[in-house]
Scaffold this motif. Structure first.
Motif, PDB file in Angstrom:
ATOM      1  N   GLU A 155       0.831  -1.204   0.000  1.00  0.00           N
ATOM      2  CA  GLU A 155       0.000   0.000   0.000  1.00  0.00           C
ATOM      3  C   GLU A 155       0.867   1.256   0.000  1.00  0.00           C
ATOM      4  OE1 GLU A 155      -3.121   0.141   2.926  1.00  0.00           O
ATOM      5  OE2 GLU A 155      -3.572   2.240   2.507  1.00  0.00           O
ATOM      6  N   GLY A 156       0.528   2.191  -0.879  1.00  0.00           N
ATOM      7  CA  GLY A 156       1.270   3.446  -0.947  1.00  0.00           C
ATOM      8  C   GLY A 156       1.270   4.121   0.409  1.00  0.00           C
ATOM      9  N   GLY A 157       2.435   4.590   0.841  1.00  0.00           N
ATOM     10  CA  GLY A 157       2.493   5.297   2.111  1.00  0.00           C
ATOM     11  C   GLY A 157       2.815   4.407   3.290  1.00  0.00           C
ATOM     12  N   ALA A 158       2.730   3.086   3.103  1.00  0.00           N
ATOM     13  CA  ALA A 158       2.976   2.189   4.228  1.00  0.00           C
ATOM     14  C   ALA A 158       4.452   2.227   4.623  1.00  0.00           C
ATOM     15  CB  ALA A 158       2.555   0.777   3.873  1.00  0.00           C
ATOM     16  N   ILE A 159       4.703   1.947   5.887  1.00  0.00           N
ATOM     17  CA  ILE A 159       6.049   2.079   6.438  1.00  0.00           C
ATOM     18  C   ILE A 159       6.679   0.685   6.559  1.00  0.00           C
ATOM     19  CG2 ILE A 159       7.295   2.807   8.507  1.00  0.00           C
ATOM     20  CD1 ILE A 159       4.880   4.939   8.726  1.00  0.00           C
ATOM     21  N   ASP A 160       7.866   0.544   5.966  1.00  0.00           N
ATOM     22  CA  ASP A 160       8.486  -0.781   5.866  1.00  0.00           C
ATOM     23  C   ASP A 160       8.590  -1.514   7.203  1.00  0.00           C
ATOM     24  OD1 ASP A 160       8.698  -0.337   3.235  1.00  0.00           O
ATOM     25  OD2 ASP A 160      10.889  -0.354   3.122  1.00  0.00           O
ATOM     26  N   ASP A 161       9.139  -0.825   8.212  1.00  0.00           N
ATOM     27  CA  ASP A 161       9.393  -1.511   9.481  1.00  0.00           C
ATOM     28  C   ASP A 161       8.121  -2.094  10.086  1.00  0.00           C
ATOM     29  OD1 ASP A 161      12.008  -1.019   9.278  1.00  0.00           O
ATOM     30  OD2 ASP A 161      12.063   0.658  10.695  1.00  0.00           O
ATOM     31  N   GLU A 162       7.031  -1.362   9.910  1.00  0.00           N
ATOM     32  CA  GLU A 162       5.764  -1.816  10.464  1.00  0.00           C
ATOM     33  C   GLU A 162       5.376  -3.154   9.844  1.00  0.00           C
ATOM     34  OE1 GLU A 162       2.723   1.158  10.141  1.00  0.00           O
ATOM     35  OE2 GLU A 162       1.359   0.065  11.449  1.00  0.00           O
ATOM     36  N   PHE A 163       5.610  -3.270   8.539  1.00  0.00           N
ATOM     37  CA  PHE A 163       5.188  -4.499   7.881  1.00  0.00           C
ATOM     38  C   PHE A 163       6.179  -5.641   8.057  1.00  0.00           C
ATOM     39  CE2 PHE A 163       2.039  -1.646   6.504  1.00  0.00           C
ATOM     40  CZ  PHE A 163       0.912  -2.442   6.331  1.00  0.00           C
ATOM     41  N   TYR A 164       7.467  -5.319   8.118  1.00  0.00           N
ATOM     42  CA  TYR A 164       8.420  -6.385   8.457  1.00  0.00           C
ATOM     43  C   TYR A 164       7.998  -7.039   9.766  1.00  0.00           C
ATOM     44  CZ  TYR A 164      11.976  -5.394   4.924  1.00  0.00           C
ATOM     45  OH  TYR A 164      12.644  -5.268   3.747  1.00  0.00           O
ATOM     46  N   LYS A 214      11.104  -8.261   0.749  1.00  0.00           N
ATOM     47  CA  LYS A 214      10.936  -6.821   0.947  1.00  0.00           C
ATOM     48  C   LYS A 214       9.635  -6.592   1.712  1.00  0.00           C
ATOM     49  CE  LYS A 214      13.463  -4.530  -2.697  1.00  0.00           C
ATOM     50  NZ  LYS A 214      13.824  -5.470  -3.769  1.00  0.00           N
ATOM     51  N   ALA A 215       9.595  -5.514   2.494  1.00  0.00           N
ATOM     52  CA  ALA A 215       8.379  -5.221   3.256  1.00  0.00           C
ATOM     53  C   ALA A 215       7.217  -4.957   2.310  1.00  0.00           C
ATOM     54  CB  ALA A 215       8.600  -4.019   4.159  1.00  0.00           C
ATOM     55  N   MET A 216       7.490  -4.228   1.247  1.00  0.00           N
ATOM     56  CA  MET A 216       6.459  -3.961   0.256  1.00  0.00           C
ATOM     57  C   MET A 216       6.600  -5.003  -0.851  1.00  0.00           C
ATOM     58  SD  MET A 216       4.685  -1.491   1.416  1.00  0.00           S
ATOM     59  CE  MET A 216       4.989  -1.999   3.106  1.00  0.00           C
ATOM     60  N   PHE A 244      14.378  -7.366  18.364  1.00  0.00           N
ATOM     61  CA  PHE A 244      14.270  -6.728  19.673  1.00  0.00           C
ATOM     62  C   PHE A 244      12.927  -7.063  20.288  1.00  0.00           C
ATOM     63  CE2 PHE A 244      16.808  -4.180  16.824  1.00  0.00           C
ATOM     64  CZ  PHE A 244      17.951  -3.905  17.571  1.00  0.00           C
ATOM     65  N   VAL A 245      12.851  -6.936  21.601  1.00  0.00           N
ATOM     66  CA  VAL A 245      11.541  -6.935  22.244  1.00  0.00           C
ATOM     67  C   VAL A 245      10.911  -5.606  21.847  1.00  0.00           C
ATOM     68  CG1 VAL A 245      10.322  -6.894  24.437  1.00  0.00           C
ATOM     69  CG2 VAL A 245      12.389  -8.288  24.175  1.00  0.00           C
ATOM     70  N   MET A 246       9.757  -5.671  21.200  1.00  0.00           N
ATOM     71  CA  MET A 246       9.127  -4.435  20.758  1.00  0.00           C
ATOM     72  C   MET A 246       8.205  -3.950  21.868  1.00  0.00           C
ATOM     73  SD  MET A 246      10.335  -3.779  17.847  1.00  0.00           S
ATOM     74  CE  MET A 246      10.856  -4.362  16.241  1.00  0.00           C
ATOM     75  N   LYS A 247       8.537  -2.799  22.421  1.00  0.00           N
ATOM     76  CA  LYS A 247       7.746  -2.313  23.558  1.00  0.00           C
ATOM     77  C   LYS A 247       6.289  -2.107  23.143  1.00  0.00           C
ATOM     78  CE  LYS A 247      11.730   0.179  25.252  1.00  0.00           C
ATOM     79  NZ  LYS A 247      12.291   1.521  25.081  1.00  0.00           N
ATOM     80  N   ARG A 248       5.416  -2.604  23.961  1.00  0.00           N
ATOM     81  CA  ARG A 248       3.968  -2.543  23.715  1.00  0.00           C
ATOM     82  C   ARG A 248       3.606  -3.038  22.307  1.00  0.00           C
ATOM     83  NH1 ARG A 248       5.312   2.176  25.372  1.00  0.00           N
ATOM     84  NH2 ARG A 248       4.649   3.193  23.446  1.00  0.00           N
ATOM     85  N   GLY A 249       4.488  -3.841  21.737  1.00  0.00           N
ATOM     86  CA  GLY A 249       4.193  -4.393  20.421  1.00  0.00           C
ATOM     87  C   GLY A 249       4.259  -3.361  19.309  1.00  0.00           C
ATOM     88  N   GLN A 250       4.942  -2.233  19.557  1.00  0.00           N
ATOM     89  CA  GLN A 250       5.022  -1.165  18.559  1.00  0.00           C
ATOM     90  C   GLN A 250       6.240  -1.383  17.664  1.00  0.00           C
ATOM     91  OE1 GLN A 250       2.913   1.779  18.617  1.00  0.00           O
ATOM     92  NE2 GLN A 250       1.676   0.610  20.044  1.00  0.00           N
TER      93      GLN A 250
END
Lengths: 492, 1101
Positions: B369-378, B429-431, B755-761
């Motif tokens: 999706e246009g605008g999506a952020i790679d790290d979020e999807f990885y 790739k994330a995208m 990493f342990v992602m704090k609060r799942g973020q």
């Protein structure tokens, strides 16, 4: 259209099992061909709908019996419609101050822009009604029912792209797989009619003829809830409900003959095997048969007066338009359908917003007014909750080239505007405030989970107590983690 | 309407309490209600414990401590001694409370959210899932639990407090303890508050099948476990189902298709005692077995044919689907099956099949999706893989620990991210680029293709070698940097003739670009032509050799305006870094580009004369192009009319040397500036690298590429060599691109840190973690790097307590409708107590002992007497056990979506039993995809297939995840966006509409009717044949009568209305058999449809 007075059935499911000696949800057999079924049917008729809700629900006396959700897919621009920001004109094309942006994340569509120039709305705003709520010219019809609306300006979400954001507001989670709002209501409160589904969805056409953001069936699917709670699409073309029409060459009498024989043969099986689900199946075939008449009756507008049709605007008689869908929503509501949701697409205006937004508003504005007024005229608004909004808002800064006449806006999850009206809602209310840039909430923030908690509240449901155990957790629409609260300030 | 539905259970959990009454009434322990909860309670009332049960419990008790064990053994002995002599009430008071069965579910449901494993949310320092913590002194100096003394136990005081504000669990949680639950807790404390480790986390040991009274009934150990329980409940098993029912049941269960009448007859005729077993063996050998079994697996694997998110384009993973089918058909042992799917890419020299298998963890939904952020999807992808792998193999809801420690099971947030680390280092790739094949992928040539490809590669290699050799012989020297372009005599430099200049990226707006080869051509071989009502143009940018503007230069182009259809205006636009230099003729307001009167829109006069070629000249400086400017694109624009354009260029005194052609440095500069580079990937990489940072290898690569492809002085000798190479390359590339490929797993060379992602973020990384498994499970043996292969091997190691249990439970669920553990996706504290714990452990150990032999396990289940029982149920038995958890009768439930459709195709003779390949698109009502699709998605519009594709097994139906096939989802098929370990089974009117009206079913009914008509002359025989096709049994006389009567009615109707008959039999794309009388065919079609809609047809009986 069985409007039983005690629509939240008094009998527990198991009790009913015993009393009727047949399957859950079994309903009276048209024609009552078989004495044993007839007896059972009579015994159960007083309390049984197509499917009952959960025992103990609603949790408290509800104002709303049903929900009509007008969903503007794509993210309508709050500052061009409802969140009036008069100060912006003076700072046209100046940079969005860092003190406002506060380093908050942007989508990758604009995060690379060298500057973030302020794009004031080019539309005129006026106050309407006793309550003096601001509306832009684009919503001048909706504005006429200002005093029925609670406008919430401080809605916010975490998701910044369409797919996760729409999935979030409609199912309570950004990741696919959770049940939709309508299916939760069907599960919790059951169905009030025995010839239409409890949850109906419409996906009308849109006027800005551009590449519209997608929808996903998960927005009306049942997730981990039983599939029967999924929304059923009411279609403008082809069979209004999938597979509704008999094949060519099969008339009503032929279908009736077939169903009579089917019921007889299935009853033989029941006698042999004793499985009560066989009777449930017989009942479902009968309901299918009833739907074959009730749906065409539903979509036949011949009985609507000209005055009523006029309420919804000129496109009301064109199947597939938002206006037409809005009128059908009222007709569905009349017939006891629990949740009705209209998904109107193409509100995603990254560029050329002044070209497309007016077209989109023209699609829905008149019809929103018409729907509220029509419901009110019929005394139905008191028991119907109407919700309007999208999945997020849009940025005050311009995406792409800015001119006074033309601009675009990127996604903005930090604040956006929705409105609610009808049962349980205090009309003429404005709730929440955003800063001068419509960028951050400065008063009374409302998370999208609060919106969902409010909807459930109006329907008589404590959102914490409508749960379903799945994967070890008491899952709920507002999420297992979210602290959600109904918006006290807009409740009647 | 709904069977096996968790909601029913949820309801009953809230209304316990009447079991006591029932128990008193009966004066004996029996199964009073219809929920597990009640049965659990009933269990505790029955002091007769089987030996194996005791052994089992003792073993679980070992996880407590020795004192507990001794006390426990004592109480057991005591109770056993008491036996049934004690009155019920007394027995109840003394009956052993079992922590795992009785207490943990109460604590887990009501207390663990605040007093459980999640340290972040723990209240008052009290933790109730671990013994030591629960017995420790509280801050208040009280003890929550004092073993043996409920009066001193604060827990009891709090749960029974009259004050609502004080009472636990807090009112606001909506949770509430029933009297029965409070009583259990009290008795548990009286009995010493024995703790046990959670049963499913302790390695199963093999229990002995219990002794039973009914000696002859049991056929295998499964039956002993089942019968022991049935007898305990004072019930009797049902008799064996009749042969017709049995063969139909087992055929559906093993192949997803019904038996043919011939097969039924053969089974009836087979009088050998092992006739049934041989039938089972035959079915297990059928290739249909793998197809059927694969379908269940594809639900857990979340297999689909589209990306799932946003655009939801098609993607190619079907070779994985076919691999699953073949793995089941080959009876691949489940441990291998596991390893290849989780780590097929990491085994030593992986085979093609193993690579394909690794596609399991590429089945997750992905986005572009246009605008999506790679790290979020990885992060999302890795979470999905972790969650899915945990649920599918371990029945662990690990996903709960994404944001915080698990609330119920001992999985900390840290441990979740340690598992996640196994899945966080893919080369993907994330995208996903909305691509059919987002890398990593694996190409799958057929042997023929492979051979051909090898040959083509050889030829290509040879020709590339020739080029290389030639390059090596060229002596290249970079010209001096201050070299000025030379002056020449002023004249036309023709830049556009017959085509745009080399390297140009051409575009058009309006209709497609059109060159004409004859007619209105000014020079050369062809000219551009365009007709439009409004604004339209052909344009290009990015010409490799840009025009160098000199002093007094003029740009020119030839134009021809159609006298019959002249435009309102025409325009020439010149591209430098932008489009801001324009010359305009005709109506100045027609073409909206640029501000009038500036170099952005210079009016050069009225339209040129029509009907003739006119040379347009533009003074470069007047449109803002100063000497030294470089123009790399032209636009030929018009408003309305018909316009032809030809020869264009620059009238100049500056030599238009191709600087790039003589200077590598100049070429590099130009190439770097180009947005879309047309050089091979490694060359592009080398170009990107800073001069100083280039490796020698990269330097050589650049120089060689330059000489071979660009360097002007050698173009003449090189061009035939390059042509020969390109001619060899094209067929190789074409073949390569046409190969089927599939998505696979592939590790990055250097793992992405986790990493342990704090609060799942996704943007809140905390402590770094490396791959590891939860501490409460057996340790992982690492091969060194600790990767997915280690994880897969660990899952199927003999010490693992969960994998075998979870897997056999899903098989059980498949055949019996409900798992031994009903929550087949949750074996944790919140999961349901097994209906037959010892049987589950016996099956799990059996699975291990037989080396994970899948067919053998399935055979064991379907040859049991338990499975072979009749499913007919008496009112009394149904009241007592509505969900059939005790299995005192055979399984009966609605067939799955795919089976219902396949059955209709099969009995009608339409089914095409072709295996594998890309998903097919059979009949589907119009508008399903269109209603949701992103307009530019390649699955926005549904295009139906024809012929064979309409009649393939449903397994092969193309699965668009945002709008899955409605005729399957209506029957509870999941969307495949997420794993699904158990389908719901609902019954709705929409289902009736599908099987009555879907053209696929109507067409099937027509062919089914042809089969009936073709079978015999008389109606009686035909109807009987049809009935047998769908039910496998003979119809009774009353059933025959109903069929005859309905046939008669339909016949009469269609005879009086032959047009209607013609319409009905015309449904579907298969040709109508015109040898048959259409009125008769139509009447039988209605009967066939009736038969396809019978409850008995739609059910496994």
């Amino acid at each position: 259209m069985n409007f039983a007075p005690d629509h939240f059935h008094p009998l527990s499911r198991r009790h009913f099992f015993k009393a009727a000696g047949v399957g859950v949800g079994r309903i009276a057999l048209a024609g009552l061909m078989f004495p044993e079924l007839a007896r059972a049917a009579t015994a159960a008729r007083t309390s049984v709908k197509a499917h009952p809700g959960l025992p103990g629900l609603p949790h408290f006396a509800s104002k709303a019996k049903r929900l009509i959700y007008l969903f503007m897919n794509g993210g309508p621009s709050q500052m061009d419609l409802l969140d009036y920001k008069p100060g912006l004109e003076k700072i046209y094309d100046s940079d969005l101050p860092d003190s406002i942006r506060m380093g908050q994340r942007l989508t990758t569509m604009t995060s690379g822009q060298s500057r973030f120039p302020i794009a004031p709305s080019k539309y005129q705003f006026k106050r309407y009604g006793q309550s003096g709520i601001w509306f832009s010219d684009l919503l001048q019809h909706t504005a006429k029912v200002a005093d029925d609306l609670a406008v919430i300006k401080s809605v916010h979400t975490e998701a910044i792209n369409h797919d996760p954001a729409v999935t979030y507001i409609q199912t309570g989670n950004q990741i696919p797989g959770k049940p939709s709002l309508g299916s939760w209501l069907s599960y919790g409160l059951g169905s009030e009619c025995d010839n239409l589904p409890a949850f109906v969805v419409m996906t009308p056409s849109w006027s800005a003829k551009r590449d519209a953001q997608a929808l996903y069936q998960r927005l009306w699917e049942a997730g981990f809830l039983p599939t029967k709670h999924a929304g059923v699409a009411l279609r403008a073309r082809g069979d209004p409900v999938l597979y509704l029409n008999d094949p060519p060459g099969v008339d009503k009498a032929a279908r009736r003959d077939m169903l009579d024989a089917l019921a007889k043969l299935n009853t033989t099986s029941f006698k042999r095997l004793g499985d009560p689900e066989i009777n449930t199946r017989i009942a479902q075939y009968e309901m299918a048969f009833r739907m074959q008449s009730s749906v065409p009756e539903l979509t036949d507008l011949a009985g609507e007066s000209k005055a009523t049709l006029d309420l919804y605007g000129p496109e009301v008689t064109t199947p597939g338009t938002f206006s037409h869908s809005a009128l059908l929503a009222r007709r569905l509501a009349e017939r006891g359908v629990r949740s009705i949701e209209i998904f109107h697409r193409e509100w995603d205006h990254h560029g050329d917003l002044p070209r497309d937004l007016p077209l989109q508003c023209r699609d829905v504005d008149h019809a929103c007014y018409g729907l509220i007024t029509d419901l009110k005229n019929r005394g139905m608004l008191d028991e119907t909750l109407v919700v309007w909004g999208g999945e997020f808002g849009r940025t005050v800064y311009c995406q792409g080239k800015l001119s006074k006449e033309n601009y675009g806006r990127d996604h903005h999850p930090r604040c956006f505007t929705m409105w609610m009206a009808g049962a349980g809602i205090k009309g003429g209310t404005v709730y929440g405030e955003t800063d001068d840039f419509s960028y951050n909430v400065v008063k009374d923030p409302v998370h999208i989970s609060d919106i969902n908690a409010t909807i459930l509240h109006c329907m008589g449901i404590d959102h914490r107590r409508l749960t379903f155990k799945f994967q070890g957790l008491e899952q709920r629409l507002t999420g297992v983690e979210q602290e959600a609260t109904p918006i006290e300030g807009i409740l009647a | 309407m709904l069977r096996g539905c968790p909601e029913r259970l949820a309801m009953h959990l809230k209304e316990t309490g009447d079991w006591q009454r029932n128990t008193k009434d009966s004066g004996a322990a029996f199964l009073p209600g219809n929920s597990i909860e009640k049965r659990r309670a009933a269990d505790t009332l029955n002091p007769v414990l089987t030996n194996s049960r005791m052994i089992q419990m003792r073993r679980w008790a070992l996880a407590g401590n020795l004192t507990d064990l001794l006390r426990w053994a004592f109480v057991c002995a005591f109770l056993t001694g008491l036996s049934t002599r004690a009155p019920a009430a007394e027995a109840k008071a003394r009956a052993r409370v079992d922590f795992n069965r009785d207490i943990r579910p109460i604590l887990s449901d009501n207390c663990y959210a605040c007093h459980g494993p999640d340290s972040g949310k723990r209240k008052a320092g009290l933790r109730l899932d671990l013994k030591e913590a629960a017995l420790a002194k509280l801050k208040s100096d009280n003890f929550a639990i004092v073993p043996g003394d409920p009066a001193k136990s604060a827990l009891i005081a709090r749960i029974t407090n009259k004050d609502e504000d004080e009472r636990m669990p807090p009112l606001k949680t909506g949770k509430h303890l029933t009297d029965a639950q409070i009583d259990l807790l009290r008795r548990w404390i009286v009995q010493g508050a024995v703790w046990q480790g959670h049963w499913s986390f302790i390695k199963p040991e093999r229990p002995s099948p219990p002794a039973t009274t009914g000696k002859r009934w049991a056929r295998n150990p499964i039956d002993q476990f089942i019968l022991a329980r049935i007898e305990k409940e004072k019930l009797k098993p049902s008799p064996e189902a009749d042969r017709a029912t049995l063969i139909r049941r087992v055929a559906f269960d093993l192949t997803g298709l019904p038996p043919t009448p011939t097969e039924v007859d053969a089974f009836f005729a087979d009088k050998q005692p092992d006739a049934y077993e041989r039938l089972v063996d035959r079915l297990l050998q059928s290739p249909r077995f793998g197809e059927h079994e694969a379908r269940y697996w594809l639900d857990v694997a979340r297999y689909g044919d589209t990306h799932g998110l946003h655009l939801d384009n098609e993607r190619s993973l079907w070779p994985y689907r076919d691999w699953v089918v073949s793995a089941f058909n080959r009876n691949q042992p489940f441990d291998q099956f596991t390893i290849e799917q989780l780590a097929g890419d990491l085994v030593e020299s992986p085979t093609r099949e193993q690579k394909i298998a690794s596609g399991f963890n590429r089945c997750n939904v992905t986005s572009s999706e246009g605008g999506a952020i790679d790290d979020e999807f990885y992060m999302r992808y890795a979470v999905d893989r972790t969650e899915t792998t945990s649920v599918v193999w371990m029945g662990l809801t690990a996903g709960c620990a994404v944001c915080h420690d698990h609330k119920f099971d001992p999985i900390s947030q840290r441990e979740f991210y340690q598992l996640y680390a196994f899945f966080n280092s893919l080369t993907e790739k994330a995208m996903d680029g909305n691509a059919l094949l987002p890398p990593p992928i694996w190409k799958l040539p057929t042997p023929d293709q492979k051979e051909k490809l090898d040959r083509l590669n050889e030829t290509l290699a040879e020709r590339e070698r020739v080029v290389r050799d030639a390059v090596a012989k060229v002596d290249y020297a970079e010209p001096p940097a201050d070299r000025k372009p030379s002056e020449i005599e002023r004249g036309d430099f023709v830049w556009v003739e017959d085509d745009f200049p080399a390297g140009a990226k051409a575009e058009s707006s309006g209709a497609d670009r059109k060159w004409i080869g004859e007619g209105r051509i000014h020079s050369g071989k062809r000219a551009l032509t365009r007709t439009d009502k409004g604004l339209a143009q052909d344009f290009f940018t990015g010409a490799r050799q840009a025009l160098m503007i000199g002093k007094d230069d003029k740009l020119f182009a030839y134009v021809y305006l159609d006298p019959a259809d002249p435009p309102k205006a025409i325009m020439l636009q010149f591209h430098t870094s932008d489009w801001l230099n324009r010359a305009n003729w005709g109506d100045e307001d027609a073409i909206p580009f640029g501000d009038k009167g500036t170099t952005q829109k210079l009016l050069l006069g009225a339209l040129p004369a029509t009907g003739q070629w006119v040379r347009l000249e533009v003074d470069a400086e007047k449109v803002g192009l100063k000497p030294g400017a470089k123009v790399d694109g032209f636009a030929f624009t018009q408003f309305g009319g018909t316009v032809n354009w030809d020869k264009a260029g620059l009238m100049t005194a500056t030599a238009q040397e191709d600087l790039a052609g003589i200077s590598q440095i100049e070429w590099e500069k130009q190439e770097k500036a180009r947005e879309k580079k047309d050089v091979p990937k490694p060359v592009e990489e080398a170009l990107k690298a800073d001069d100083a940072k280039r490796t020698d290898e990269q330097k050589k690569l650049l120089r060689d590429h330059y000489i071979a492809n660009v360097y002007a002085p050698v173009r003449e000798p090189f061009s035939p060599l390059l042509k020969a190479r390109d001619e060899a390359k094209k067929p190789r590339d074409d073949l390569d691109n046409s190969l089927v490929a599939t998505m696979i797993m592939q590790e990055m060379e250097k793992p992405r840190p986790s990493f342990v992602m704090k609060r799942g973020q996704y943007d809140q990384p905390g402590d770094p973690v490396t791959p590891a498994v939860p501490a409460m499970l057996p340790p992982l043996k690492s091969s060194g790097t600790t990767n997915r292969l280690d994880l897969a091997r660990w899952l199927v190691s003999p010490d693992h307590p969960l994998t075998a249990r979870v897997t056999v439970n899903r098989f059980w669920q498949q055949f019996f409708g409900t798992g031994i553990v009903k929550s087949s996706g949750d074996f944790g504290a919140q999961g349901e107590w097994p209906s037959h714990p010892e049987l589950l452990d016996w099956l799990a150990t059996e699975f291990l002992h037989t080396d994970w032999d899948v067919k053998r396990m399935i055979r064991l289940m379907v040859t049991s007497a338990t499975y072979r029982q009749s499913s007919a149920v008496s009112e009394a038995l149904r009241q007592k056990d509505p969900e059939n958890r005790l299995l005192a009768r055979g399984p009966r439930f609605r067939l799955d979506a795919e089976v219902i459709r396949d059955n209709a195709l099969y009995v009608s003779g339409l089914l095409i039993e072709k295996m594998g390949g890309r998903g097919v698109r059979p009949y589907q009502p119009s508008g399903i995809w269109e209603a949701v699709g992103y307009t530019s998605s390649n699955t926005a519009k549904f295009e139906q297939d024809h012929g064979e594709a309409l009649y393939r097994r449903s397994l092969y139906t193309f699965w668009k995840r945002t709008a899955p096939p409605p005729y399957l989802t209506t029957f509870d098929a999941p969307s495949r966006e997420k794993y699904c370990t158990r389908r719901e089974r609902t019954d709705t009117p929409l289902q009736a509409l599908v099987t009555m009206n879907d053209p696929a079913y109507v067409e099937a009914a027509r062919h089914f009717s042809e089969r009936m008509i073709g079978h015999a002359k008389g109606a009686e025989d035909r109807l009987e044949f049809g009935f047998r096709l769908v039910t496998a049994r003979q119809p009774s006389s009353s059933e025959k009568a109903i069929l005859r009567e309905t046939l008669k009615k339909h016949l009469a109707r269609y005879q009086s209305n032959p047009d209607a008959a013609k319409k009905l039999v015309a449904v579907g794309e298969s040709p109508v058999n015109d040898k048959l009388d259409s009125t008769e065919l139509a009447a039988y079609t209605m009967v066939a449809s009736l038969l396809l809609n019978l409850d008995e047809t739609l059910n496994k009986n």
